[in-house]
Design an enzyme around this catalytic site. Sequence first.
Site, short mmCIF file in Angstrom:
data_model
loop_
_atom_site.label_atom_id
_atom_site.label_comp_id
_atom_site.label_asym_id
_atom_site.label_seq_id
_atom_site.Cartn_x
_atom_site.Cartn_y
_atom_site.Cartn_z
N HIS A 173 0.82 -1.23 0.00
CA HIS A 173 0.00 0.00 0.00
C HIS A 173 0.84 1.26 0.00
O HIS A 173 0.32 2.36 -0.20
CB HIS A 173 -0.92 0.03 1.23
CG HIS A 173 -1.99 -1.01 1.19
ND1 HIS A 173 -2.88 -1.11 0.15
CD2 HIS A 173 -2.30 -2.02 2.04
CE1 HIS A 173 -3.71 -2.12 0.37
NE2 HIS A 173 -3.38 -2.70 1.51
N ASP A 210 -2.78 -10.40 -2.40
CA ASP A 210 -3.37 -9.96 -1.13
C ASP A 210 -4.84 -9.59 -1.44
O ASP A 210 -5.18 -9.26 -2.57
CB ASP A 210 -2.60 -8.72 -0.63
CG ASP A 210 -3.09 -8.21 0.70
OD1 ASP A 210 -2.46 -8.55 1.72
OD2 ASP A 210 -4.09 -7.45 0.74
C1 SP5 Z 1 -1.42 -5.16 4.08
C2 SP5 Z 1 -2.90 -5.08 4.28
O1 SP5 Z 1 -3.59 -6.08 4.18
N1 SP5 Z 1 -3.41 -3.89 4.63
C3 SP5 Z 1 -4.82 -3.72 4.79
C4 SP5 Z 1 -5.18 -2.56 5.63
C5 SP5 Z 1 -6.66 -2.37 5.71
N2 SP5 Z 1 -7.01 -1.37 6.67
C6 SP5 Z 1 -8.32 -0.80 6.57
C7 SP5 Z 1 -9.42 -1.78 6.76
C8 SP5 Z 1 -10.74 -1.08 6.70
C9 SP5 Z 1 -11.85 -2.02 6.98
N3 SP5 Z 1 -13.04 -1.32 7.03
C10 SP5 Z 1 -14.23 -2.12 6.94
C11 SP5 Z 1 -14.64 -2.29 5.51
C12 SP5 Z 1 -15.65 -3.39 5.38
N4 SP5 Z 1 -15.91 -3.65 3.99
ZN ZN Z 2 -4.49 -6.90 2.55
#
Ligand code: SP5
Ligand code: ZN
Length: 363
Positions: A173, A210
């Site tokens: 990311h 991923d």
């Molecule tokens: C490396 C990796 O897998 N990073 C992912 C980071 C995700 N962080 C934000 C997750 C937000 C989840 N919010 C809920 C959404 C439901 N659809």
């Molecule tokens: Zn991820």
Amino acid sequence: MIVLHDPDTLLHETVELLGAKVRPALESPIRIQAIVQAIQKSHHDLRQPATPSDGDIRRLIDLVCLTHKPDYIEHLQTAHKEWVSAGLIESDESILPECFVFTNGARSVPQRPLDIYARAGYYAFDMSSGITNKTFQSTVASANLSLQAVEILTQPDENADTVLALCRPPGHHCDGQRAGGYCYINNAALAVSVWREHHADARIGILDIDFHHGNGTQEIFYDDPRVLYVSIHGEHEFPYYTGAAEEQGAGHGVGANINLPLKPGSSFQEYLEQLEKALDGLKKFGTCFLLVSLGFDTFHLDPLGSFQIETESYSVIAQTIRRSLAHIPAVILFEGGYVIEHLGSNMLAFLEGWECRSVLPRS
Ligand code: SP5
Ligand code: ZN
């Protein structure tokens, strides 16, 4: 399989804003510990790279700065000390951003802010990338695993065609100047730079499996015709603003970016259809070095994913990749995956399939 791990990758432990609460980040050291324990009980060749010298670290940072801005890397290295010195946080607390860069109708180019709080937002795009007193040390160790994995492939006496780097923090990311999605340095971009030291004009493929779209990796190579970025990911999921099929590259890089989004809840069969398209693209591109950004947040129980993929499916996925791109040297970089109890078995299943130990019938 040669598997690289460095205990320094376990030092970074931060908090994130998730579901309107600040809580310990799902991206935690026990993810790696669970995988290392499983690998230790297996036949795989687990190695810890030698501690890098100051010169090694300078080389690593120089290579990282081919794709990341030096002021961003300096921020990762110094911001926590500055916040502690200014009395803004205790030494065991995390920096989190308060205000992100916004477009201002494109009337002016955002400049690095003078305000110390504002800088945390200038160098990040979300609130899941806190900076602690150990973040830089872990991030350098993680990046070093990516570098060392490539170096092993270039040593003829190793006779290895694939190396797995247990990177943590993950990388896909992070673009050239912003942390986000638990990522600080883009380990895939670094692996590309290291491979290019040995093979300047190589055609390099990056297969990102991923659950999330690797916006950072896409961004870094978007106009690069010699790096094909291919991603299979949840549609309309984090990081929300990238990952559409229409994003196909720019300038000389048009055609060298393939996004294969899948609806939330997609089945393994639907997944395999996208994987075939991804592998077709990588073969047609003439890939001669493969990077796999591997996340297990595609697992059916993952709190951040929504695909219907089970442990045995990872063997099939890995074997499908390996059979399709046979004999191409590869580095597998660990990215996401948050169900601690299943990470070890999912990784072993993937490696078993990669080594083609009788999963699919030979066609
Ligand atoms: C490396 C990796 O897998 N990073 C992912 C980071 C995700 N962080 C934000 C997750 C937000 C989840 N919010 C809920 C959404 C439901 N659809
Ligand atoms: Zn991820």
